[in-house]
Every structure is written in structure tokens, then in C-alpha cells.
Design an enzyme around this catalytic site. Sequence first.
Site, PDB file in Angstrom:
ATOM      1  CG  HIS A   1      -3.386 -46.140   3.273  1.00 31.20           C
ATOM      2  ND1 HIS A   1      -2.946 -46.203   4.570  1.00 31.20           N
ATOM      3  CD2 HIS A   1      -4.412 -47.027   3.192  1.00 31.20           C
ATOM      4  CE1 HIS A   1      -3.660 -47.098   5.237  1.00 31.20           C
ATOM      5  NE2 HIS A   1      -4.575 -47.610   4.416  1.00 31.20           N
ATOM      6  CD  GLU A   2      -7.093 -47.381   0.563  1.00 35.69           C
ATOM      7  OE1 GLU A   2      -7.076 -48.631   0.512  1.00 35.69           O
ATOM      8  OE2 GLU A   2      -7.412 -46.751   1.598  1.00 35.69           O
TER       9      GLU A   2
ATOM     10  CG  HIS B   1      -3.894 -51.628   1.917  1.00 34.43           C
ATOM     11  ND1 HIS B   1      -3.341 -52.144   3.068  1.00 34.43           N
ATOM     12  CD2 HIS B   1      -4.734 -50.639   2.315  1.00 34.43           C
ATOM     13  CE1 HIS B   1      -3.835 -51.486   4.110  1.00 34.43           C
ATOM     14  NE2 HIS B   1      -4.660 -50.565   3.674  1.00 34.43           N
TER      15      HIS B   1
ATOM     16  CD  GLU C   1      -5.273 -50.626   7.101  1.00 36.25           C
ATOM     17  OE1 GLU C   1      -4.966 -49.529   6.577  1.00 36.25           O
ATOM     18  OE2 GLU C   1      -6.028 -51.451   6.562  1.00 36.25           O
TER      19      GLU C   1
ATOM     20  CG  ASP D   1      -1.128 -45.279   7.817  1.00 39.94           C
ATOM     21  OD1 ASP D   1      -1.969 -45.077   6.919  1.00 39.94           O
ATOM     22  OD2 ASP D   1      -1.443 -45.450   9.013  1.00 39.94           O
TER      23      ASP D   1
HETATM   24 ZN   LIG Z   1      -5.772 -49.281   4.755  1.00 45.59          ZN
END
Ligand SMILES: [Zn+2]
Length: 701
Positions: free
Chosen positions: A536-537, A540, A597, A601
Amino acid sequence: MRSAEPPLKQCLYTVINSFMKATLLCCGLALLACHLLAQSPTTAPAAHTSQSGLDLSAIDQTAGPCVDFYQYACGNWLKENPIPPDRATWGRFDELEERNLRQLRQIAEDSAAHQDRSAIDQKIGAFYASCMDEAGIEKRGLDPLRPGLERIAKIRSKPELTAGIAWLHQHGAEPFFAFHASPDPTKSTLYLMDLDQGGLGLPDRDYYLKTDEKSEEIRQKYLAHVARMFELTGVPEADAQHKAAAVLKLETALAELSLDNVSRRNPQRLFHKYKLDDTAKLTSSVELRTFFTLVGAPAFSELNVDVPAFFEGFDALIAATPLGELKDYLAWSYISANAELLTKAIVDENFNFYDKTLTGITQLPPRWKRCVEATDAQLGDALGQKFVEKTFGEEGKQRTLELVGQIERAMAADIDSLPWMSDETKRQALIKLKAVTNKVGYPNKWRDYSSVTVVNGDYFGNYGRAEDFEFKRQLAKIGKPVDRVEWDMTPPTVNAYYDPQQNNINFPAGILQPPFYSNQADWAVNEGGIGSVIGHELTHGFDDEGRQFDATGNLRDWWREKDAEAFQKREECFVNEYEAFSPVPGVHLNGELTLGENTADNGGLRLAYMALMNSLAMASRPSTKLDGYTTEQRFFLGFGQVWCQNSREEELRMAAQTDTHSPPRFRVNGTVSNMPQFSQAFGCKQGDPMFAEPPKACRVW
Ligand SMILES: [Zn+2]
């Protein structure tokens, strides 16, 4: 109001702090959000009684995984775990935070009892003890507030506003606007002054502008709250109501000048470099050059103004507002910013609006919790240092770095295989991926608080001095090289973040725990938990916001136009998918606000799945059954169970307007229903709600 929202940091989860309203606005901002966890890397918690590390008792066997996977993975947990009265949500994150608070309480109480043991014990102990001293705080009453209110009363003319606003910014309030040191958008190695919109008492601009019944109701309650706060500081009732009306009118005008939160997700919209001298052309009502000198900023000639139109509206606003009303607004901002440091009546009234009305919490958390969180917020590296000494070892750090390496390799393979991206953009994407740096656990260097005077019996003073220390520390960065080893979250925080301007991913010690990670859990469950968090990070850096920054953190377009178009087209699929989700009847998610986000995900889970498949292939391990589930099923359940969470309706409403994250139910169901691998793992058929049907299923990364 105490802290500006850093516009660009992207974190895993939005912290709903039970009483510090500033955290309602941001995600896991380290200086205020103190979310901590008792950590013991070698011991799994009691919930993990299964062989795999899954919480089998959480599973609702009456729900079909292909119908509602979230309900299947978490249904029994949701039933068995009602929300405690002092919280807005109760989920797996909250469980860890709660455990951690108890651990930190022990540290703080021990320091308070042994203040002469060391300098750190003195700081932590005296700060915590002064916060716990409710009788002393009650006795002092409004005295701590008087110098500030007198300072505001002394403003005799509109030209004197600049100095008054500067004084307030130096003393914990943030009227009218916000500013902070931030990496230069085009020269990310240096800190630049960043001047931003601000000055609102409600969580977002839309709270002032929306005309639906619920928004009207909240505004009426806000008005009553502001009036009561004035009354509690000695203003007669009728006068207090006039002042409250003036505050709401002025904040509404500021809201009208503010950029909306969807537009604010586009960094290009926030990038406007100005010569300091030229800021006089934006507004003459507030002399910004004088303002920065008065707050003690080092000399600088250039700054970034996030929303120029906001400042351009000041002259008309200030000309149209009587001086008395401007002073009412300043007084309100000062009282509200300090509410938690004052008497019980003020603390309770502050809680009634910011927590009860906005998030649905019914009970003020016990004093010790608030004092532990305040200590973490103000002396986070001192408390964090003791926490790490007790709990986090080198071993945990190494294992996490290993996992990060696997996910990064999966992402490289994923980028390589993308059908919609040209080789040239792929090459650039891989350069950026390779440049990502990984920070795990806690900082290499602890902040030195020796210059902060902390004394017993002066909570207001202690808080103010710690705040002043941080304010000056941030200002001193202007014009200096960016410190890439600095952390924006304290070590025990149950969260993680990506920093696009530093191109790094950050995993505090607090999240490297069950249910995210455990030595005892099987690899599939760990990959579904912490693996998907890491993915997830990492994603980004490549979502709609992060992709606009290059490998060095500069705002620079490295995409071929056709690839950018293909990317945007795929993103639209997520926007439509999440827009259809409704957390509360009549309320829908904002697909644009949550786009980054949701992209993270979806990308994160896919990368974790790839990493799992890679490690299975390398170890020549076939998919095995454990606890009745295949490897693939355990992976998805590990992911789903991280997000088991009950939320109050008020909180869901607020989050739908302000939170860049989707609520947990949709984080899980939205994501798995885009993955054919999930359908395969659980045998979902066409027509099942969770069935990932190409080409309808969304995919970017
Ligand atoms: Zn996030």
C-alpha cells in the site's frame, strides 16, 4: 486548530483521536496523533490461537465469502466487539493502540515517580504529572488564558492585526491561515516556507458550505458550542451569542476562499512559488513579510503559497468585518486551541462538540489516557525512546526489511508486465521504485528536549513550552537541507506512511505486530497483513498524487502523455467503483477524494499476493491447507482481518466528507472484488458480488 495538515503525506489510516480535534483533520500526524501499542515481538497475543495466526473466532461462517467477504472475515468479531464509549471506532488498529496506551501509562507513571533518575524521566514524569494534576488545573481556573486574551484585547486597529495574529501562532493557535517548513516542490533537498489556507474550527470547508439538513444541524451545534465556550471564559450569555455568530460568519468566509479537499489532492494545484516581497500583492491586510519576522522565521526570499486565491480574498474580508468581530474570532481560536489544557467545564464542553457531536463518542476518555497521549504528542521522542528500549529489537527490523525487499521486487516485476505502459515510462517508474528508501521501527537519532523546561504543577506552561520548542524547531528548517532520517510518526504509532517529497516509506515499530505481523503466523497471513500494508505505502509513490513526483521527490512529470492518459482511464474505474459504496444511508463515498488510498489498497494487495507467490515458488512449496484454508485463502483472510472495525454513524459521516481512506468494509470488499485471484481462491462465480469480472474489475498496478 493547533496544527497544520501537511498536504502531501499519505498514510495508511486516519487516526480518530478521541479528544484532540486537530487529528480529525489529518492522518496520523505525529506531533498530535499518539497511537501506541504495547509491543513484544516474540509473543503473539491471545487472539491467535489458530495454527495459521488467523483469528478463526472472528469468522462469520454464515456469510458467504463471495457475497460479502468483509462480513465473512470479520462478522463474528464485529458482533463480539462493541465500540467502547470513549472511542469513535473499535477495530484491530484500536486494539493495538489501547494495549499500547496501557504500556505507555506504566512508563509515564514510573517516570513521574522517579523524576530524579534521569533527564528523560524528569521531562516525561513532570509533564505527565502536571497533566494528571486536575485539582491544580481547576484551582488556576482561567488564569493561564488571561495573558493571551489581554494580548488580543490590546489590538486597537486593523493594522495591528498582523502582530496579534503572529503572537497567536507563536502560542498554539492558528487563526486565519497555516504555515510550515516543507521540502521545496521543485528542489526537494531544501526546506521552503509553505503558506496555506486554514483558520477553520470545523473539520473541512464543506461543513460551512453544504446546505443539507445534517450540515445545517452541525453548524447550529457549532454555533452553540462557540457561544458556550465564550460564556465559560466569563462572557455574558447574550454577548457570547453575538460573538459566536461573528465567528461562524468569518469562518464561513474563510471556507468560501478555501480550495476543496479533492482539488487539494493534486499537488500541482498547491504549487505557487512567490517572492516574499510579492506576497504584498496578495494581501495588504495581513503584512506577511512582517508576520514572518515577528514569528521568528529565519530570513528567506521565496516561499510556496498553496492557495493564492485564499489570501487574495483577505483584503475584502477584513475590510468588511468590524475590528471587534475580528478580535472575537482571534479570541475563539485561542480559547479553542487551549481548551484541553484548562478546567473540567471547558474540557467537557470541548469534548461535547468535537467528539460527541462530530464522531459520536459518548464518554470522555479517562484522564490518564489523555495525559499519555499529550505526553506522546509533546515529548514523543522521549517517551518513544523508552518504549523502544523496552519492546523493539533489531530482529524485528531485519525481518521487516526482508519483507519490504520482497514487495519491492514484486513491484518491479509488476511494472515490467503492465500492458498499458510504454517501455520508456516503465524505465522511469523502475528508477523511482529503486530510489525508494525504507525506514523501519524508530529514528536513528532521538530528538533532544533538554532545552524544554518541564516543571511539576504547570501543565499549561509545560504544554506551551514544548509546543514552542517544536514551533521553533520547524521554523529553523527553512532554507536548510531536508533531514531525510527524521520521522513524522512516533515509534509506537499503529500506522505507516509514504512521503512523496522524500520518496520513502515509513513503518513505525507500532504496526509491526499481530494482526499485521507475527513470528508465529504463517507466511500467507503475514503477507496478507503487513505485506499488503507495505505494498500500500509503496503504491502511493505511483497513485494519482504520488506519480507526479519523481525519484528524488521533485514535482516533475516523468510520464509519456499516452501512459498518463491510460493511467487516468484506469483510475476512473476506481472512482466509479468506490463512489457507489454507501457507509450510511444517503451518504456515498467520494471516489475522487479516496482515489489515492483506494489505488494503494488495490495495488498493495496485488503486490503482496505476487510476493507470496514468489516465495512459494522459490521454496518449492505447494499450496497447503492450514486451519481448513488454502494458502491463498489464508492470505486474503489475513488481509481482511486487519480491517475488522466497528464505527459510529457520526464518525462514518464525518469520514465520508473528510477522510481520504474508505471505511474498512469497502477497503476490503472493494479490493478483493477487483482480484481474479480472490475469486479463484474462494471459487466465486459470475454474478457473485465479490466476483472479479474482467474487464469490469478495476486495476491500475
Ligand atoms: Zn495510504
